[in-house]
Design a protein around this motif. Structure first.
Motif, mmCIF file in Angstrom:
data_model
loop_
_atom_site.group_PDB
_atom_site.id
_atom_site.type_symbol
_atom_site.label_atom_id
_atom_site.label_comp_id
_atom_site.label_asym_id
_atom_site.label_seq_id
_atom_site.Cartn_x
_atom_site.Cartn_y
_atom_site.Cartn_z
ATOM 1 N N LEU A 41 0.833 -1.214 0.000
ATOM 2 C CA LEU A 41 0.000 0.000 0.000
ATOM 3 C C LEU A 41 0.861 1.254 0.000
ATOM 4 N N PRO A 42 0.380 2.321 -0.664
ATOM 5 C CA PRO A 42 1.136 3.577 -0.627
ATOM 6 C C PRO A 42 0.788 4.415 0.618
ATOM 7 N N ALA A 43 1.798 5.062 1.169
ATOM 8 C CA ALA A 43 1.618 6.072 2.224
ATOM 9 C C ALA A 43 2.883 6.903 2.220
ATOM 10 N N GLY A 44 2.794 8.122 2.793
ATOM 11 C CA GLY A 44 3.964 8.989 2.832
ATOM 12 C C GLY A 44 4.140 9.758 1.533
ATOM 13 N N GLY A 45 5.407 10.033 1.195
ATOM 14 C CA GLY A 45 5.696 10.841 0.009
ATOM 15 C C GLY A 45 5.194 10.191 -1.272
ATOM 16 N N ARG A 46 5.382 8.881 -1.359
ATOM 17 C CA ARG A 46 4.914 8.170 -2.558
ATOM 18 C C ARG A 46 3.405 8.375 -2.733
ATOM 19 N N ALA A 47 2.662 8.337 -1.643
ATOM 20 C CA ALA A 47 1.210 8.521 -1.727
ATOM 21 C C ALA A 47 0.863 9.957 -2.099
ATOM 22 N N VAL A 48 1.658 10.915 -1.597
ATOM 23 C CA VAL A 48 1.425 12.318 -1.972
ATOM 24 C C VAL A 48 1.573 12.450 -3.490
ATOM 25 N N ASP A 49 2.629 11.849 -4.032
ATOM 26 C CA ASP A 49 2.852 11.914 -5.488
ATOM 27 C C ASP A 49 1.727 11.230 -6.257
ATOM 28 N N GLU A 50 1.294 10.076 -5.758
ATOM 29 C CA GLU A 50 0.318 9.280 -6.520
ATOM 30 C C GLU A 50 -1.116 9.764 -6.332
#
Ligand code: NAD
Length: 377
Positions: A41-50
């Motif tokens: 699952l995405p969370a953090g910076g990667r999730a902000v980008d996605e």
């Protein structure tokens, strides 16, 4: 056992240290006959980008459906200028609060093969230690969903002054103390409450609550230290501690300090739990936990295959122990870590450049742990 893990690699070195942890969980599963499904699952910076937010609702919903969460690390300079509620680190605070993981366990011990990278002298390590041996082994129990990190904050209209609020209720303190006393009962039966009761009203409530609770925990010695003194005693006599229990911010700071005594912040695991270990509701309802190494995303070494994955691997061992009740399996992973250290494998952060050392990258270190685990078959 069929377990389901919400797997959040995160940013920077997060994915690099998460990969060996996943491989070790797979190997432990194969060895002992369990299957651990991972939902990445995405969370953090990667999730902000996605997705535009640090903790997408889908990540949270899926995490709630899982038995446990594994998290690498989040954050990095790319996202440092975002408003505070969009920064990657916001995902940590939100997922902890949403999953109700109110207590954070951080075991700190010096692995014998790493004696040479501990900066303390033998006579300091011996002071107050178990049996006078040059070792230390203590547990930091940190409150995780209250205090100044969650309290009211703000700025004056002209921006020239700012405030953050440290606030605790008695029940919030009691449940963390309960976890500390339960842990001490299984260890050397000493609890040290760290606060700043000479200055802070919230600390006085911690002390008052601990004094009351200590009366109903016979056989466990309770002591108190102001946080400034505790910071000093960790360096002067780390062997004198068994269980340290403290607030969110004091625990955050003291555990980074303590990690330096073990050679590297990369060695330290953590478990954030939604209940008191040992009082699990039963195998049908595992104790929800978020398991993560205590370090951050280390942007300075990301992508170089030099990060130490052992804190992440040891966090996976804590997951086996607390969320899945698999003590034998957890101990096997810990023994495998010890065995690779004894064989001389060292990532750069724990390398003392000694004769029998073998400098290993993140991947090679992970593979060595898997192999050591398989050798136990
Ligand atoms: P950090 O823990 O990432 O790094 C501190 C120092 O320790 C760096 O020199 C780094 O190279 C080293 N280090 C950290 N982990 C290591 C490992 N496994 N092996 C070898 N060396 C390691 O702390 P920081 O530099 O203050 O923060 C970097 C980013 O991480 C920031 O964006 C911060 O907000 C974030 N952060 C995230 C978490 C988390 O996800 N739980 C925790 C702390 C910081």
């Amino acid at each position: 056992m069929n377990g389901k893990i919400a797997f959040i690699p995160g940013d920077g070195i997060g994915p690099e240290v998460a990969a060996p942890a996943a491989a070790v969980l797979d190997a432990a599963g194969a060895l002992f006959g369990h299957v651990f499904h991972r939902a990445e699952l995405p969370a953090g910076g990667r999730a902000v980008d996605e997705t535009g937010v640090p903790l997408p609702p889908e990540t949270l919903e899926e995490a709630k459906r899982c038995d446990a969460v594994f998290l690498g690390a989040v954050g990095g300079p790319k996202w440092d200028d975002l408003p505070v509620n969009l920064r990657p680190e916001r995902a940590l605070l939100d997922i902890r609060r949403e999953l109700g993981v109110f207590v954070n366990l951080r075991p700190v011990s010096l692995a014998a093969p790493l004696r040479s990278v501990c900066p303390l002298k033998d006579e300091i390590l011996s002071a107050g230690g178990p049996g006078g041996k040059p070792v230390f082994d203590f547990l930091i129990v940190r409150e995780l969903t209250g205090g100044i990190y969650f309290g009211a904050r703000g700025r004056s209209e002209d921006g020239s002054s700012a405030w953050d609020t440290e606030s605790y209720s008695r029940p919030e303190i009691e449940r963390v103390l309960e976890a500390a006393y339960a842990a001490a009962a299984e260890r050397r039966k000493k609890v040290c409450v760290v606060d700043k009761a000479n200055v802070l009203e919230s600390s006085r409530l911690w002390r008052e609550t601990a004094l009351r609770m200590s009366g109903s925990c016979p056989g466990i010695e309770t002591s108190f230290l102001y946080v400034d003194n505790a910071a000093m005693q960790l360096i002067r006599a780390p062997g004198s501690f068994d269980v340290i229990v403290t607030s969110n911010m004091f625990g955050d700071i003291l555990s980074d300090e303590a990690s330096a005594l073990t050679g590297s912040i990369g060695m330290l695991p953590s478990a954030s739990l939604a209940g008191v270990p040992g009082r699990r509701p039963g195998p049908a309802r595992p104790l929800m936990g978020i398991y993560e190494p205590i370090h951050g995303s280390a942007p300075d070494i990301a992508g170089k295959d030099i990060a130490n994955p052992l804190g992440a691997v040891l966090s996976a061992a804590m997951m086996l122990r607390y969320s899945f009740g698999l003590e034998k399996e957890a101990a096997a992973v810990e023994a495998a870590v010890n065995s690779v250290l004894e064989k001389g494998y060292r990532t750069a952060d724990i390398s003392g450049r000694g004769g029998k050392e073998r400098l290993a990258g993140t991947r090679e270190m992970g593979e060595a742990v898997v192999q050591a685990l398989e050798e136990q078959a």
